[in-house]
Write an enzyme that holds these catalytic residues in place. Structure first.
Site, PDB file in Angstrom:
ATOM      1  N   GLY A 245       0.829  -1.199   0.000  1.00  0.00           N
ATOM      2  CA  GLY A 245       0.000   0.000   0.000  1.00  0.00           C
ATOM      3  C   GLY A 245       0.863   1.248   0.000  1.00  0.00           C
ATOM      4  O   GLY A 245       0.728   2.110  -0.837  1.00  0.00           O
ATOM      5  N   PHE A 246       1.762   1.326   0.992  1.00  0.00           N
ATOM      6  CA  PHE A 246       2.763   2.390   1.059  1.00  0.00           C
ATOM      7  C   PHE A 246       2.151   3.774   1.157  1.00  0.00           C
ATOM      8  O   PHE A 246       2.782   4.763   0.821  1.00  0.00           O
ATOM      9  CB  PHE A 246       3.719   2.315  -0.139  1.00  0.00           C
ATOM     10  CG  PHE A 246       4.204   0.921  -0.434  1.00  0.00           C
ATOM     11  CD1 PHE A 246       4.862   0.202   0.556  1.00  0.00           C
ATOM     12  CD2 PHE A 246       4.004   0.318  -1.657  1.00  0.00           C
ATOM     13  CE1 PHE A 246       5.297  -1.092   0.317  1.00  0.00           C
ATOM     14  CE2 PHE A 246       4.435  -0.976  -1.901  1.00  0.00           C
ATOM     15  CZ  PHE A 246       5.085  -1.677  -0.914  1.00  0.00           C
TER      16      PHE A 246
ATOM     17  N   GLY B 272       1.228  -6.421   4.697  1.00  0.00           N
ATOM     18  CA  GLY B 272       2.475  -7.159   4.572  1.00  0.00           C
ATOM     19  C   GLY B 272       3.392  -6.931   5.753  1.00  0.00           C
ATOM     20  O   GLY B 272       4.369  -7.644   5.944  1.00  0.00           O
TER      21      GLY B 272
ATOM     22  N   ASN C 180       7.450  -8.159  18.087  1.00  0.00           N
ATOM     23  CA  ASN C 180       7.832  -9.365  17.359  1.00  0.00           C
ATOM     24  C   ASN C 180       9.100  -9.076  16.567  1.00  0.00           C
ATOM     25  O   ASN C 180       9.060  -8.447  15.515  1.00  0.00           O
ATOM     26  CB  ASN C 180       6.684  -9.783  16.421  1.00  0.00           C
ATOM     27  CG  ASN C 180       6.997 -11.062  15.666  1.00  0.00           C
ATOM     28  OD1 ASN C 180       8.121 -11.286  15.231  1.00  0.00           O
ATOM     29  ND2 ASN C 180       5.986 -11.906  15.514  1.00  0.00           N
TER      30      ASN C 180
ATOM     31  N   GLN D 121      10.626  -5.446   8.637  1.00  0.00           N
ATOM     32  CA  GLN D 121      10.261  -4.078   8.283  1.00  0.00           C
ATOM     33  C   GLN D 121      11.514  -3.237   8.026  1.00  0.00           C
ATOM     34  O   GLN D 121      11.560  -2.438   7.092  1.00  0.00           O
ATOM     35  CB  GLN D 121       9.438  -3.437   9.410  1.00  0.00           C
ATOM     36  CG  GLN D 121       8.010  -3.920   9.462  1.00  0.00           C
ATOM     37  CD  GLN D 121       7.227  -3.369   8.291  1.00  0.00           C
ATOM     38  OE1 GLN D 121       7.283  -3.897   7.185  1.00  0.00           O
ATOM     39  NE2 GLN D 121       6.504  -2.298   8.501  1.00  0.00           N
TER      40      GLN D 121
ATOM     41  N   GLY E 109       6.983   3.106  16.009  1.00  0.00           N
ATOM     42  CA  GLY E 109       6.849   2.633  14.633  1.00  0.00           C
ATOM     43  C   GLY E 109       8.164   2.140  14.061  1.00  0.00           C
ATOM     44  O   GLY E 109       9.236   2.633  14.405  1.00  0.00           O
ATOM     45  N   VAL E 110       8.060   1.159  13.172  1.00  0.00           N
ATOM     46  CA  VAL E 110       9.248   0.590  12.541  1.00  0.00           C
ATOM     47  C   VAL E 110       9.144   0.538  11.014  1.00  0.00           C
ATOM     48  O   VAL E 110      10.102   0.195  10.344  1.00  0.00           O
ATOM     49  CB  VAL E 110       9.526  -0.840  13.073  1.00  0.00           C
ATOM     50  CG1 VAL E 110       9.777  -0.805  14.571  1.00  0.00           C
ATOM     51  CG2 VAL E 110       8.382  -1.793  12.735  1.00  0.00           C
TER      52      VAL E 110
ATOM     53  N   GLU F  79       8.654   2.772   8.462  1.00  0.00           N
ATOM     54  CA  GLU F  79       9.139   3.758   7.497  1.00  0.00           C
ATOM     55  C   GLU F  79      10.559   4.223   7.762  1.00  0.00           C
ATOM     56  O   GLU F  79      11.253   4.689   6.865  1.00  0.00           O
ATOM     57  CB  GLU F  79       8.168   4.954   7.476  1.00  0.00           C
ATOM     58  CG  GLU F  79       6.820   4.523   6.915  1.00  0.00           C
ATOM     59  CD  GLU F  79       5.702   5.527   7.132  1.00  0.00           C
ATOM     60  OE1 GLU F  79       5.475   6.344   6.243  1.00  0.00           O
ATOM     61  OE2 GLU F  79       5.038   5.470   8.184  1.00  0.00           O
TER      62      GLU F  79
HETATM   63 MO1  MOS Z   1       2.306   5.274   4.902  1.00  0.00          MO
HETATM   64  S1  MOS Z   1       2.910   6.720   3.600  1.00  0.00           S
HETATM   65  O1  MOS Z   1       1.971   6.139   6.241  1.00  0.00           O
HETATM   66  O2  MOS Z   1       1.266   4.123   4.393  1.00  0.00           O
END
Ligand code: MOS
Length: 756
Positions: free
Chosen positions: A249-250, A478, A643, A650, A714-715, A717
């Site tokens: 998706g990204f 994913g 995990n 990621q 968060g991991v 990005e």
């Molecule tokens: Mo992302 S650009 O926060 O799916």
């Protein structure tokens, strides 16, 4: 046990249960055996196929379409054009907050970018729809389009990214530069990139009266259901989005777009289900991209290599009709301890589809330029790039003075450098060769990404057989969310993850928030955790009020949940199983619910980021200038790791995207026509296996007591952010050439005349 107690991060460590274990993906087997059903795999009875016709000009008007020819083609059922497109309940030229953009749904005959939908053909088969679309024979009145830096109109944006400040000033940058011993002033350019998820945007829309079911990949189910409801004039609860699996998706699948809306409209108009799967070429235009940027950095340093000022200016493209400004310059705000920082943005209107958030929006493009510029500033000071970064380490957020909720970046630098072997790096470029005579270079970059938190809800049901069902409307594109979220829920419930059935990917489940911003595990996870705590609290109420229970009279607060049993905290010999408690109470199940959001007071008190350091090795052919990334080591600190297998994965994905950004990826626009010349996966380069170096990701332990009660950051990005600069800096270290536009091209290295 109260939900508050349950949320203590320390309790996890003591509990010794399942969070923290490297479980494999819950959906992995289904995916690798082809049994996972993606949106376009759905074939409802009587389904029709939609194919959009995209404009082949960048600006002008459609003067004619041969609708009759398309309609005459066998199997074609309908042709949607501006002339017959049914009305929508929401004006498509009005943005829909928070993530809605203006959508192209055949409002009129105006063309504003290549591949803008100008018609949609619906037919009994995909072949007929495709052929029908090819018969439309559009004619245009072509106007001159804004394609590049010279022809676009510049403007001052009101905001950048999704509601971020367009300009942030701290201290006096000009004064800081004036007193600097050295000023490094450089320009960096980043290209347009397109999300190109393996699974294209798709939808199968089926109406039943004023209710619609949408099989579609979607990163923001509740928001999207509300938005589709608004477009079609029905309540959000009449929209059921089913998004069990996403092939990537990204960011692009969190946002509504014209082709999908037109397909839903066609299904209602024709009274039959309609399916759309965008062909790869049409992924370039109407469904968002990472906008091109031109960035200018000025870094002033004193005699000791400490920054006196940091100025980051980013010019970013957007469309002629809507604003999404890649928030690149804001990456200058949280990292380096310059006493004066100015981060500012300008917009540039071009005849392109509106850009949108793409994995690490702003941070990827911004840190590409910033980390390369930092390397140049270190070189100007004659300093090792790591020593330079440490000399400018920010103990608190530079622009605001706020403390970081946690910052373990020094450990990332130290562990990454050790593992990589950084201390053996010669300061000068062109000093290392491998056994084949290739030039070898080492570079590094700092990685950073913020920690957004989306409001989310969840439900946890303990069942009489001692198992549980937990539910939240999240999305696993994913990243492994479902596996990690089930682990969090299992922990809150005192169960093994194998005893927890996890349901997600349906918009009629409790709102799991957005799978984006690297915030899904924290956001939906906190809701699940609290819902689990709520279910346990209700179960404890039953037990402690039941004279037949060993826990009778203990009171909720004195109860611990573990391995399917409740224990008296003060006397663990006294316990009761979930199944027995429910059986005696004559209950088939007990349901816990929760809503969770970030405490705004905490949010404003702390600067919250994941951090990391990436070290890269490249080898460059001295004759041909061909660059290969050969080795990457990243060390990342992102709070508590639910995990490690999934988190490492990621980081690998992010770092490989960083290599892509640095060396491969670019949409090439024909300056005469505005067409993207490589709108396919053959020529739009992304790293294939042979391009991917050895990649290591080190997980640096970090406890963050503030970011959220789970301590999870968060991991998804952050891996891109350090890597692009690290690779570019390694290219310089190998060759002595600074390439200041991405991706690094052979011709730019050759033009630097130092390769051979
Ligand atoms: Mo992302 S650009 O926060 O799916």
């Amino acid at each position: 046990m109260s939900p508050e107690n349950a949320a203590s991060p320390l309790q996890y460590g003591r509990a010794g249960s399942n969070a923290g274990q490297p479980l494999t993906r819950r959906d992995g087997l289904l995916k690798v055996t082809g049994r996972a059903t993606y949106a376009a795999d759905n074939h409802p009875d009587g389904v029709l196929y939609a194919v959009a016709a995209g404009a082949s000009i960048a600006r002008g008007r459609v003067t004619s379409l041969d609708v009759a020819a398309a309609k005459a083609h066998p199997g074609v059922v309908e042709v949607l054009t501006p002339a017959n497109r049914p009305p929508l309940a929401h004006d498509p030229d009005e943005k829909m907050p928070p993530f809605g953009f203006r959508v192209d749904v055949l409002q009129d005959d105006t063309v504003r970018y290549v591949n803008q939908p100008i018609a949609m053909v619906i037919a009994e088969t995909l072949e007929a729809a495709t052929e029908g679309a090819s018969l439309l024979d559009p004619h245009y009145e072509v106007e001159s389009a804004a394609i590049d830096l010279e022809s676009g109109e510049r403007f001052a944006p009101a905001a950048v990214g999704v509601g971020a400040a367009a300009r942030t000033a701290h201290g006096d940058v000009e004064a800081g530069l004036a007193e600097a011993v050295r000023v490094t002033e450089v320009d960096y350019e980043t290209p347009p990139q397109y999300h190109n998820a393996m699974e294209p945007h798709a939808v199968v829309a089926e109406w039943d009266g004023d209710r619609v079911t949408l099989d579609m990949p979607n990163q923001a189910l509740a928001l999207s259901a509300a938005a589709y409801g608004a477009y079609f004039g029905i309540p959000a609860e009449n929209v059921l989005i089913r998004s069990p699996f996403l092939g990537g998706g990204f960011g692009s699948k969190a946002i509504l777009n014209g082709p999908q809306i037109l397909t839903i409209l066609a299904a209602r108009m024709l009274g039959r289900p309609v399916k759309l799967a965008l062909p790869r070429k049409q992924m370039f235009g109407p469904v968002g991209h990472r906008g091109r940027t031109w960035q200018k950095l000025r870094i002033g340093t004193d005699g000791e290599g400490r920054m006196t000022a940091l100025h980051h200016h980013a010019l970013a493209e957007t469309s002629t009709f809507d604003d999404f400004i890649e928030p690149s310059a804001n990456i200058a705000l949280p990292l380096y301890a310059a006493p004066a920082i100015l981060a500012e943005h300008e917009g540039l209107r071009l005849n392109v589809g509106t850009p949108g958030p793409m994995r690490a929006p702003g941070a990827a493009s911004g840190s590409a330029a910033l980390e390369a510029a930092i390397d140049e500033a270190a070189e100007a000071c004659g300093m090792d790039p790591l020593a330079f970064r440490l000399a400018n380490y920010a103990e608190t957020e530079p622009a605001t003075g706020r403390p970081f909720s946690s910052k373990t970046l020094r450990e990332c630098y130290a562990e990454g450098a050790k593992r990589f072997g950084w201390s053996g790096r010669p300061l000068e470029p062109r000093r290392m060769r491998d056994e084949n005579g290739f030039l070898v270079g080492w570079g590094m970059g700092t990685a950073v990404f913020h920690c957004p938190h989306f409001p989310a809800e969840a439900r946890a049901t303990l069942r009489a057989d001692g198992t549980a069902l937990v539910e939240t409307a999240g999305a696993d594109m994913g990243q492994g969310a479902w596996t990690a979220l089930a682990q969090i829920a299992a922990e809150a419930l005192g169960l093994d993850p194998s005893q927890v059935e996890f349901h997600s990917g349906l918009s009629n489940l409790p709102d799991g928030g957005v799978a984006g911003g690297s915030g899904h595990t924290a956001s939906a996870g906190l809701a699940l955790h609290k819902a689990g705590g709520d279910a346990i609290a209700r179960l404890a109420e039953l037990a402690t009020a039941d004279p037949a229970s060993p826990l009778f009279g203990a009171g909720n607060i004195g109860i611990v949940a573990r391995e399917g049993r409740l224990y008296r905290r003060d006397d663990e010999t006294r316990s009761d199983s979930y199944a027995d408690i429910l059986k005696r109470a004559g209950r088939a199940q007990i349901v816990g619910t929760a809503k969770a959001a970030r405490d705004p007071a905490v949010a404003s008190a702390y600067a919250m980021f994941s951090h990391g350091a990436v070290f890269a090795e490249v080898k460059v052919d001295p004759d041909l200038g061909q660059v290969r990334a050969t080795r990457l080591v990243g060390a990342f600190a992102a709070g508590r790791i639910i995990n490690p297998r999934l988190v490492q994965s990621q980081y690998y994905g992010g770092m490989i995207w960083g290599v892509s950004f640095a060396l491969h990826e670019e949409a090439v626009t024909d300056r005469r026509t505005g067409r993207i010349m490589n709108a396919d996966l053959a020529e739009y380069h992304v790293p294939v296996n042979a391009d991917v170096p050895s990649v290591e990701a080190i997980l640096i332990p970090e406890e963050d007591a503030h970011v959220n009660p789970l301590g999870v950051k968060g991991v998804g990005e952050i891996g891109i952010t350090g890597t692009v600069g690290a690779v570019a800096n390694a290219v310089w270290h190998a060759t002595g050439v600074r390439v200041r536009r991405f991706p690094v091209r052979i011709e730019d290295l050759v033009a630097g005349r130092k390769v051979a």
